[in-house]
Motif scaffolding. Structure first.
Motif, PDB file in Angstrom:
ATOM      1  N   SER A  79       0.851  -1.184   0.000  1.00 49.49           N
ATOM      2  CA  SER A  79       0.000   0.000   0.000  1.00 49.49           C
ATOM      3  C   SER A  79       0.891   1.240   0.000  1.00 49.49           C
ATOM      4  O   SER A  79       2.098   1.138   0.240  1.00 49.49           O
ATOM      5  CB  SER A  79      -0.864   0.000   1.267  1.00 49.49           C
ATOM      6  OG  SER A  79      -0.022   0.187   2.408  1.00 49.49           O
ATOM      7  N   PRO A  80       0.320   2.423  -0.230  1.00 49.58           N
ATOM      8  CA  PRO A  80       1.136   3.631  -0.121  1.00 49.58           C
ATOM      9  C   PRO A  80       1.841   3.746   1.239  1.00 49.58           C
ATOM     10  O   PRO A  80       3.018   4.081   1.306  1.00 49.58           O
ATOM     11  CB  PRO A  80       0.131   4.765  -0.330  1.00 49.58           C
ATOM     12  CG  PRO A  80      -0.878   4.156  -1.264  1.00 49.58           C
ATOM     13  CD  PRO A  80      -1.023   2.735  -0.753  1.00 49.58           C
ATOM     14  N   SER A 108       5.255   3.364  -6.282  1.00 51.11           N
ATOM     15  CA  SER A 108       4.748   4.641  -5.774  1.00 51.11           C
ATOM     16  C   SER A 108       4.160   5.482  -6.895  1.00 51.11           C
ATOM     17  O   SER A 108       3.106   6.107  -6.721  1.00 51.11           O
ATOM     18  CB  SER A 108       5.875   5.420  -5.076  1.00 51.11           C
ATOM     19  OG  SER A 108       6.312   4.743  -3.925  1.00 51.11           O
ATOM     20  N   LEU A 111       0.754   4.217  -7.681  1.00 53.85           N
ATOM     21  CA  LEU A 111      -0.248   4.466  -6.638  1.00 53.85           C
ATOM     22  C   LEU A 111      -0.289   5.915  -6.154  1.00 53.85           C
ATOM     23  O   LEU A 111      -0.948   6.219  -5.160  1.00 53.85           O
ATOM     24  CB  LEU A 111       0.030   3.549  -5.437  1.00 53.85           C
ATOM     25  CG  LEU A 111      -0.009   2.046  -5.678  1.00 53.85           C
ATOM     26  CD1 LEU A 111       0.397   1.290  -4.419  1.00 53.85           C
ATOM     27  CD2 LEU A 111      -1.387   1.617  -6.140  1.00 53.85           C
ATOM     28  N   THR A 113      -1.769   8.619  -6.701  1.00 54.45           N
ATOM     29  CA  THR A 113      -3.038   9.303  -6.395  1.00 54.45           C
ATOM     30  C   THR A 113      -3.615   8.860  -5.050  1.00 54.45           C
ATOM     31  O   THR A 113      -4.494   9.532  -4.512  1.00 54.45           O
ATOM     32  CB  THR A 113      -4.088   9.058  -7.500  1.00 54.45           C
ATOM     33  OG1 THR A 113      -4.329   7.649  -7.604  1.00 54.45           O
ATOM     34  CG2 THR A 113      -3.638   9.631  -8.833  1.00 54.45           C
ATOM     35  N   GLN A 114      -3.105   7.774  -4.488  1.00 52.08           N
ATOM     36  CA  GLN A 114      -3.587   7.280  -3.196  1.00 52.08           C
ATOM     37  C   GLN A 114      -2.713   7.736  -2.030  1.00 52.08           C
ATOM     38  O   GLN A 114      -3.031   7.472  -0.871  1.00 52.08           O
ATOM     39  CB  GLN A 114      -3.642   5.751  -3.216  1.00 52.08           C
ATOM     40  CG  GLN A 114      -4.593   5.187  -4.254  1.00 52.08           C
ATOM     41  CD  GLN A 114      -4.481   3.676  -4.345  1.00 52.08           C
ATOM     42  OE1 GLN A 114      -4.240   2.993  -3.365  1.00 52.08           O
ATOM     43  NE2 GLN A 114      -4.645   3.151  -5.555  1.00 52.08           N
ATOM     44  N   GLU A 119       2.716   9.982   3.539  1.00 47.88           N
ATOM     45  CA  GLU A 119       3.405   9.086   2.616  1.00 47.88           C
ATOM     46  C   GLU A 119       4.278   9.867   1.641  1.00 47.88           C
ATOM     47  O   GLU A 119       5.394   9.453   1.332  1.00 47.88           O
ATOM     48  CB  GLU A 119       2.404   8.218   1.842  1.00 47.88           C
ATOM     49  CG  GLU A 119       1.735   7.153   2.674  1.00 47.88           C
ATOM     50  CD  GLU A 119       0.456   7.621   3.349  1.00 47.88           C
ATOM     51  OE1 GLU A 119       0.019   8.787   3.132  1.00 47.88           O
ATOM     52  OE2 GLU A 119      -0.115   6.831   4.110  1.00 47.88           O
ATOM     53  N   THR A 148      -2.720  18.624  -2.966  1.00 50.15           N
ATOM     54  CA  THR A 148      -3.474  18.167  -1.780  1.00 50.15           C
ATOM     55  C   THR A 148      -3.520  19.233  -0.712  1.00 50.15           C
ATOM     56  O   THR A 148      -2.818  20.164  -0.696  1.00 50.15           O
ATOM     57  CB  THR A 148      -2.888  16.887  -1.182  1.00 50.15           C
ATOM     58  OG1 THR A 148      -1.523  17.092  -0.870  1.00 50.15           O
ATOM     59  CG2 THR A 148      -3.051  15.731  -2.117  1.00 50.15           C
TER      60      THR A 148
END
Length: 148
Positions: A79-80, A108, A111, A113-114, A119, A148
């Motif tokens: 996962s991130p 990375s 992914l 955008t997650q 992170e 973000t």
């Protein structure tokens, strides 16, 4: 220790690190057991165990190198948070593993955008700390941080 499953191993190592209990023999044994359970331990557990060793400042380059090989084999499951934690663990331990960091960068990017702010920051810090220059990753982190 043989009765512990992957969840037990990762939870115990995380708890000791979180409480800053530097029990090197136990953490070494947990990492060694996880490596013996190859195929039955997931990416999250490997990431947490590597993070725990780094957090407790247990410098064991051969053990971290073995964990890097296992993390590399499981990189597509990460996962991130797992990617960022793995990068952080190896940078904190000053163990540079080019194939692992190339794979972390590629996954990375896939992914990105997650990724949350933590992170993004931890991944950027880890690559900078080990002087791993991956321009596409740094550009993607910069763009994501601005959005973000």
């Amino acid at each position: 220790m043989p009765a512990m499953n992957q969840q037990d191993l990762s939870n115990t190592s995380w708890a000791y690190a979180r409480c800053e209990l530097q029990n090197a023999p136990l953490l070494h044994a947990i990492a060694a057991q996880a490596l013996r359970m190859r195929g039955a331990v997931d990416s999250r557990s490997i990431s947490l165990i590597a993070w725990s060793l780094a957090k407790c400042i247990i410098g064991d380059e051969p053990l971290m190198t073995a964990l890097a090989c296992e993390a590399l084999a499981l990189i597509s499951e990460a996962s991130p948070q797992g990617l960022a934690n793995t990068a952080w663990a190896f940078a904190t331990s000053a163990v540079s593993n080019a194939p692992l960091f190339e794979a972390i960068a590629a996954e990375s990017l896939r992914l990105m955008t997650q990724f949350g702010q933590q992170e993004l920051g931890n991944t950027a810090w880890a690559f900078a700390e080990l002087r791993v220059y991956n321009v596409p990753l740094i550009d993607a982190i910069s763009a994501a941080a601005l959005n973000t």
